[in-house]
Write an enzyme that holds these catalytic residues in place. Sequence first.
Site, PDB file in Angstrom:
ATOM      1  N   GLY A  42       0.795  -1.224   0.000  1.00  0.00           N
ATOM      2  CA  GLY A  42       0.000   0.000   0.000  1.00  0.00           C
ATOM      3  C   GLY A  42       0.826   1.272   0.000  1.00  0.00           C
ATOM      4  O   GLY A  42       1.977   1.308  -0.454  1.00  0.00           O
ATOM      5  N   THR A  43       0.219   2.331   0.504  1.00  0.00           N
ATOM      6  CA  THR A  43       0.864   3.649   0.540  1.00  0.00           C
ATOM      7  C   THR A  43       2.136   3.582   1.373  1.00  0.00           C
ATOM      8  O   THR A  43       3.193   4.085   0.983  1.00  0.00           O
ATOM      9  CB  THR A  43      -0.105   4.683   1.167  1.00  0.00           C
ATOM     10  N   ILE A 184       3.650  15.343   6.808  1.00  0.00           N
ATOM     11  CA  ILE A 184       4.333  15.077   5.534  1.00  0.00           C
ATOM     12  C   ILE A 184       5.107  16.311   5.083  1.00  0.00           C
ATOM     13  O   ILE A 184       6.282  16.230   4.704  1.00  0.00           O
ATOM     14  CB  ILE A 184       3.311  14.602   4.470  1.00  0.00           C
ATOM     15  N   HIS A 438      22.461   3.695  32.239  1.00  0.00           N
ATOM     16  CA  HIS A 438      23.215   4.935  32.058  1.00  0.00           C
ATOM     17  C   HIS A 438      24.470   4.643  31.251  1.00  0.00           C
ATOM     18  O   HIS A 438      25.113   3.620  31.482  1.00  0.00           O
ATOM     19  CB  HIS A 438      23.599   5.500  33.427  1.00  0.00           C
TER      20      HIS A 438
HETATM   21  C1  LIG Z   1       4.715  10.429   2.355  1.00  0.00           C
HETATM   22  C2  LIG Z   1       4.034   9.654   3.458  1.00  0.00           C
HETATM   23  C3  LIG Z   1       4.747   9.284   4.574  1.00  0.00           C
HETATM   24  C4  LIG Z   1       4.133   8.562   5.596  1.00  0.00           C
HETATM   25  N1  LIG Z   1       4.874   8.222   6.689  1.00  0.00           N
HETATM   26  C5  LIG Z   1       4.295   7.531   7.688  1.00  0.00           C
HETATM   27  C6  LIG Z   1       5.050   7.131   8.829  1.00  0.00           C
HETATM   28  O1  LIG Z   1       6.246   7.414   8.933  1.00  0.00           O
HETATM   29  N2  LIG Z   1       4.418   6.415   9.798  1.00  0.00           N
HETATM   30  C7  LIG Z   1       3.089   6.097   9.708  1.00  0.00           C
HETATM   31  O2  LIG Z   1       2.573   5.473  10.624  1.00  0.00           O
HETATM   32  N3  LIG Z   1       2.343   6.455   8.639  1.00  0.00           N
HETATM   33  C8  LIG Z   1       2.914   7.159   7.635  1.00  0.00           C
HETATM   34  N4  LIG Z   1       2.164   7.494   6.534  1.00  0.00           N
HETATM   35  C9  LIG Z   1       0.729   7.134   6.510  1.00  0.00           C
HETATM   36  C10 LIG Z   1       0.546   5.663   6.127  1.00  0.00           C
HETATM   37  O3  LIG Z   1       1.187   5.423   4.904  1.00  0.00           O
HETATM   38  C11 LIG Z   1      -0.937   5.341   6.035  1.00  0.00           C
HETATM   39  O4  LIG Z   1      -1.588   5.713   7.220  1.00  0.00           O
HETATM   40  C12 LIG Z   1      -1.139   3.851   5.798  1.00  0.00           C
HETATM   41  O5  LIG Z   1      -0.514   3.430   4.607  1.00  0.00           O
HETATM   42  C13 LIG Z   1      -2.641   3.521   5.723  1.00  0.00           C
HETATM   43  O6  LIG Z   1      -2.781   2.151   5.506  1.00  0.00           O
HETATM   44  P1  LIG Z   1      -4.097   1.553   4.806  1.00  0.00           P
HETATM   45  O7  LIG Z   1      -3.903   0.082   4.761  1.00  0.00           O
HETATM   46  O8  LIG Z   1      -5.303   2.104   5.458  1.00  0.00           O
HETATM   47  O9  LIG Z   1      -4.106   2.166   3.331  1.00  0.00           O
HETATM   48  P2  LIG Z   1      -3.028   2.209   2.158  1.00  0.00           P
HETATM   49  O10 LIG Z   1      -1.657   2.033   2.667  1.00  0.00           O
HETATM   50  O11 LIG Z   1      -3.340   3.435   1.382  1.00  0.00           O
HETATM   51  O12 LIG Z   1      -3.369   0.915   1.302  1.00  0.00           O
HETATM   52  C14 LIG Z   1      -4.580   0.775   0.636  1.00  0.00           C
HETATM   53  C15 LIG Z   1      -4.377  -0.211  -0.505  1.00  0.00           C
HETATM   54  O13 LIG Z   1      -5.640  -0.498  -1.069  1.00  0.00           O
HETATM   55  C16 LIG Z   1      -5.523  -0.533  -2.488  1.00  0.00           C
HETATM   56  N5  LIG Z   1      -6.856  -0.263  -3.025  1.00  0.00           N
HETATM   57  C17 LIG Z   1      -7.576   0.873  -2.941  1.00  0.00           C
HETATM   58  N6  LIG Z   1      -8.788   0.711  -3.488  1.00  0.00           N
HETATM   59  C18 LIG Z   1      -8.834  -0.555  -3.947  1.00  0.00           C
HETATM   60  C19 LIG Z   1      -9.838  -1.325  -4.605  1.00  0.00           C
HETATM   61  N7  LIG Z   1     -11.050  -0.824  -4.845  1.00  0.00           N
HETATM   62  N8  LIG Z   1      -9.530  -2.586  -4.953  1.00  0.00           N
HETATM   63  C20 LIG Z   1      -8.304  -3.128  -4.677  1.00  0.00           C
HETATM   64  N9  LIG Z   1      -7.346  -2.446  -4.035  1.00  0.00           N
HETATM   65  C21 LIG Z   1      -7.612  -1.184  -3.670  1.00  0.00           C
HETATM   66  C22 LIG Z   1      -4.489   0.540  -2.789  1.00  0.00           C
HETATM   67  O14 LIG Z   1      -3.881   0.314  -4.045  1.00  0.00           O
HETATM   68  C23 LIG Z   1      -3.513   0.362  -1.631  1.00  0.00           C
HETATM   69  O15 LIG Z   1      -2.507  -0.556  -1.951  1.00  0.00           O
HETATM   70  C24 LIG Z   1       2.762   8.202   5.490  1.00  0.00           C
HETATM   71  C25 LIG Z   1       2.034   8.553   4.338  1.00  0.00           C
HETATM   72  C26 LIG Z   1       2.655   9.261   3.339  1.00  0.00           C
HETATM   73  C27 LIG Z   1       1.862   9.633   2.116  1.00  0.00           C
END
Ligand SMILES: Cc1cc2nc3c(=O)[nH]c(=O)nc-3n(C[C@H](O)[C@H](O)[C@H](O)COP(=O)(O)OP(=O)(O)OC[C@H]3O[C@@H](n4cnc5c(N)ncnc54)[C@H](O)[C@@H]3O)c2cc1C
Length: 466
Positions: A42-43, A184, A438
């Site tokens: 994911g993200t 960010i 320490h």
């Molecule tokens: C630049 C940046 C830096 C970050 N740094 C941090 C950090 O240091 N620490 C931290 O805790 N968080 C950080 N985050 C936040 C973190 O990335 C997100 O909170 C986290 O990824 C959310 O996880 P998620 O599983 O909800 O969604 P996501 O990681 O967004 O994953 C969702 C997945 O679902 C897929 N998807 C979407 N719709 C569909 C569909 N209809 N069918 C099939 N697949 C689909 C997408 O392709 C994606 O792969 C950062 C974010 C960014 C942008």
Amino acid sequence: MSDIKKYDVAVLGAGPGGYPAAIRAAQKGAKVALIETAEVGGTCLNRGCIPSKALIANGELYRQIQKSNEFGIFVEKVSFKYEAMAKRKDEIVSQMRKNVEGLVQSNKITLLSGYGRLISPQEIKIQGKDAQTIFAENIILATGSEPREIQAFPFDQKQILDSTSLLNRTELPKSIIIVGAGVIGCEFASLYNSLGVQVTLLELLPRILPMEAEEISLALTQSFTKRGIQIKTNVNVQSLQTSKNGVEANIGESVKAEIALVAVGRSLNTKDIGLEKAGIVPEKNGIIKVNERMETEVPGIFAVGDIASKWWLAHVATHQGIIAAENATGGNERMHYNAIPSVIFTDPEIGTVGMTLAQAKEMGYSPIVGSYPFQALGKAQASKHTEGFAQVIVDKPTGQILGAQIFGYEATTLIAEMAVAIANELTMESIAETIHAHPTYAELWMESAFVALGTPLHLPPRKRLG
Ligand SMILES: Cc1cc2nc3c(=O)[nH]c(=O)nc-3n(C[C@H](O)[C@H](O)[C@H](O)COP(=O)(O)OP(=O)(O)OC[C@H]3O[C@@H](n4cnc5c(N)ncnc54)[C@H](O)[C@@H]3O)c2cc1C
């Protein structure tokens, strides 16, 4: 209907919310399908936490080498190739993605590649490589979020970029405007400044990191300003004009740079996943309402990660995913939010957990603060990381730790001790009485607790606080 494949649990989205949910459900003996339209991880893994932290590690090392003469180490000439840094980042991401794919496979999870939409409360139609319709007893939605675009200045991903396209660049600009001083925006400001880019940070609200404790915002503002980052708060960016010379932001005055990053929040991937077909109505901002079991208003459909709470953190998504998977496989687990650590990888780093002083007062507590500077710590002096402070927010009548904030070296790791303390309702006495090795940075917490108790050890005497 008969050739529709049946699963016990289907997970939509393989980010840090989705793939751990799939693994836990499989560990509980369920037949699991994991549907992903892009890459597993994911993200967080592909365009968030991991690539940004890989680049930030480069920036930190470069800054450290520049200070090496303070340690009696003289490096003749230091230089870097950003392209090589970007390549290192890509290699880390690609290796970690393979690791996740391996985990999915070894847990016997069926990974289906394509875009999934609910077509009923127990069916998902997938379009793409593995196009098909599947049936699942339980469904876990984990579709995450995307960078939010401002209509007045849409991303062209060349001069007006979002965090994803900025991470994908293989060369550094000479200057950058960053619109939005949240987590960010501040992490990129810190990274780019470390690598010699001229940074201007623009924020609509009165302070940078507006969601964090005021003391933390102030400390970061001072640190950034000292490093030469231009900060302009209380400014409303009305437009971003692009030309062959770069980008110009209109904020009443004109601010120019080679490129601009717009980091003003995220939009949730809940608009086009067929929620209406399952009878789920998201809130106005797109968040899907869930109960403590991470279950939506429709029994058997769970939601986790960015789409299911205001936290937008990878570790929260993962924990929610595990809770949802437990409940989708017959368990009865609940999600608690009182001790969620939040970390920011600026230089110096930031770690926070629980309540700020202002929040504790608002909640009706009589809080006191025990604060201790890095400068007074042997380990910090020895390794020359003397900037910053740690503070504990304590309920005066009971001594219970309500919150903690830390700004300084390794803050993102150090905050873990306070997460354990708050999750287990520990008091400041218990931290003061715990022997901390320490010389270590962890002594900051013991010393802060001593301060709160009015018995500081390595600071001049003072009365018990509060
Ligand atoms: C630049 C940046 C830096 C970050 N740094 C941090 C950090 O240091 N620490 C931290 O805790 N968080 C950080 N985050 C936040 C973190 O990335 C997100 O909170 C986290 O990824 C959310 O996880 P998620 O599983 O909800 O969604 P996501 O990681 O967004 O994953 C969702 C997945 O679902 C897929 N998807 C979407 N719709 C569909 C569909 N209809 N069918 C099939 N697949 C689909 C997408 O392709 C994606 O792969 C950062 C974010 C960014 C942008």
